[in-house]
Design a protein around this motif. Structure first.
Motif, PDB file in Angstrom:
ATOM      1  N   GLU A   6      38.953  48.052 -10.527  1.00  0.00           N
ATOM      2  CA  GLU A   6      39.072  46.731 -11.137  1.00  0.00           C
ATOM      3  C   GLU A   6      39.534  46.858 -12.582  1.00  0.00           C
ATOM      4  O   GLU A   6      39.187  47.819 -13.279  1.00  0.00           O
ATOM      5  CB  GLU A   6      37.731  45.990 -11.117  1.00  0.00           C
ATOM      6  N   ARG A  19      41.693  37.161 -16.517  1.00  0.00           N
ATOM      7  CA  ARG A  19      42.337  37.484 -15.247  1.00  0.00           C
ATOM      8  C   ARG A  19      41.883  38.881 -14.824  1.00  0.00           C
ATOM      9  O   ARG A  19      42.100  39.851 -15.546  1.00  0.00           O
ATOM     10  CB  ARG A  19      43.852  37.430 -15.380  1.00  0.00           C
ATOM     11  N   SER A  21      42.030  41.998 -11.994  1.00  0.00           N
ATOM     12  CA  SER A  21      42.870  42.554 -10.944  1.00  0.00           C
ATOM     13  C   SER A  21      42.158  43.735 -10.304  1.00  0.00           C
ATOM     14  O   SER A  21      41.289  44.366 -10.926  1.00  0.00           O
ATOM     15  CB  SER A  21      44.239  42.977 -11.491  1.00  0.00           C
ATOM     16  N   CYS A  22      42.512  44.018  -9.069  1.00  0.00           N
ATOM     17  CA  CYS A  22      41.890  45.112  -8.323  1.00  0.00           C
ATOM     18  C   CYS A  22      42.948  45.739  -7.426  1.00  0.00           C
ATOM     19  O   CYS A  22      43.564  45.040  -6.613  1.00  0.00           O
ATOM     20  CB  CYS A  22      40.732  44.591  -7.493  1.00  0.00           C
ATOM     21  N   ARG A  71      46.815  37.387  -3.984  1.00  0.00           N
ATOM     22  CA  ARG A  71      46.897  38.734  -3.422  1.00  0.00           C
ATOM     23  C   ARG A  71      48.352  39.153  -3.277  1.00  0.00           C
ATOM     24  O   ARG A  71      49.205  38.344  -2.937  1.00  0.00           O
ATOM     25  CB  ARG A  71      46.204  38.718  -2.067  1.00  0.00           C
ATOM     26  N   THR A  77      46.808  44.682  -3.796  1.00  0.00           N
ATOM     27  CA  THR A  77      46.163  44.239  -5.029  1.00  0.00           C
ATOM     28  C   THR A  77      45.693  42.798  -4.884  1.00  0.00           C
ATOM     29  O   THR A  77      46.383  41.973  -4.274  1.00  0.00           O
ATOM     30  CB  THR A  77      47.143  44.350  -6.206  1.00  0.00           C
ATOM     31  N   TYR A  79      43.897  39.507  -7.194  1.00  0.00           N
ATOM     32  CA  TYR A  79      43.707  38.996  -8.550  1.00  0.00           C
ATOM     33  C   TYR A  79      42.689  37.856  -8.527  1.00  0.00           C
ATOM     34  O   TYR A  79      42.533  37.169  -7.522  1.00  0.00           O
ATOM     35  CB  TYR A  79      45.026  38.474  -9.117  1.00  0.00           C
ATOM     36  N   GLN A  81      42.080  34.738 -11.205  1.00  0.00           N
ATOM     37  CA  GLN A  81      42.301  34.005 -12.439  1.00  0.00           C
ATOM     38  C   GLN A  81      41.113  33.100 -12.674  1.00  0.00           C
ATOM     39  O   GLN A  81      40.802  32.248 -11.836  1.00  0.00           O
ATOM     40  CB  GLN A  81      43.590  33.175 -12.346  1.00  0.00           C
ATOM     41  N   CYS A  95      35.082  44.134  -6.787  1.00  0.00           N
ATOM     42  CA  CYS A  95      36.152  43.934  -5.807  1.00  0.00           C
ATOM     43  C   CYS A  95      35.719  44.553  -4.476  1.00  0.00           C
ATOM     44  O   CYS A  95      35.070  45.603  -4.442  1.00  0.00           O
ATOM     45  CB  CYS A  95      37.415  44.610  -6.325  1.00  0.00           C
TER      46      CYS A  95
END
Length: 120
Positions: A6, A19, A21-22, A71, A77, A79, A81, A95
């Motif tokens: 992550e 934001r 992300s993973c 995604r 990946t 996300y 937000q 995640c």
């Protein structure tokens, strides 16, 4: 072995945005669902948002209208937000991904988590 990492946590003021992300990596044949969970001190881990490979999305009631999950299937990946953040959104965000590995075995993997703190 499937690994999730992550990115994007931090400290933000109430009303602000972050934001997350993973990225999933490893011996991945396909991923069915990816999602974000969170765990606040003294509380159980809860689902924040999830998305399937087909684009079916669900959100916790507490984040509907404020958080958006998306995604990139090609990049494995996901996300998150997060807008209009509130102090009660403070938690460690994890995640999760489940799917099929190249060895034919199902996997259900977790990242190590990223801290989100909403405070003035």
């Amino acid at each position: 072995q499937v690994q999730l990492v992550e990115f994007g946590g931090g400290l933000v003021q109430p009303g602000g945005s972050l934001r997350l992300s993973c990225a999933a990596s490893g011996s991945i044949f396909s991923i069915h669902a990816m999602g974000w969970y969170r765990q606040a001190p003294g509380k159980e881990r809860e689902l924040v948002a999830g998305i399937t490979s087909g684009g079916v999305i669900n959100y916790a009631d507490s984040v509907k209208g404020r958080f958006t999950i998306s995604r990139d299937n090609a990049q494995n990946t996901v996300y998150l937000q997060m807008n209009a953040l509130k102090p009660e959104d403070t938690a460690v965000y994890y995640c999760n991904a489940d799917g099929l590995a190249y060895n034919g075995k199902l996997f259900d993997s977790w990242g190590r988590g990223t801290q989100v703190t909403v405070s003035s």
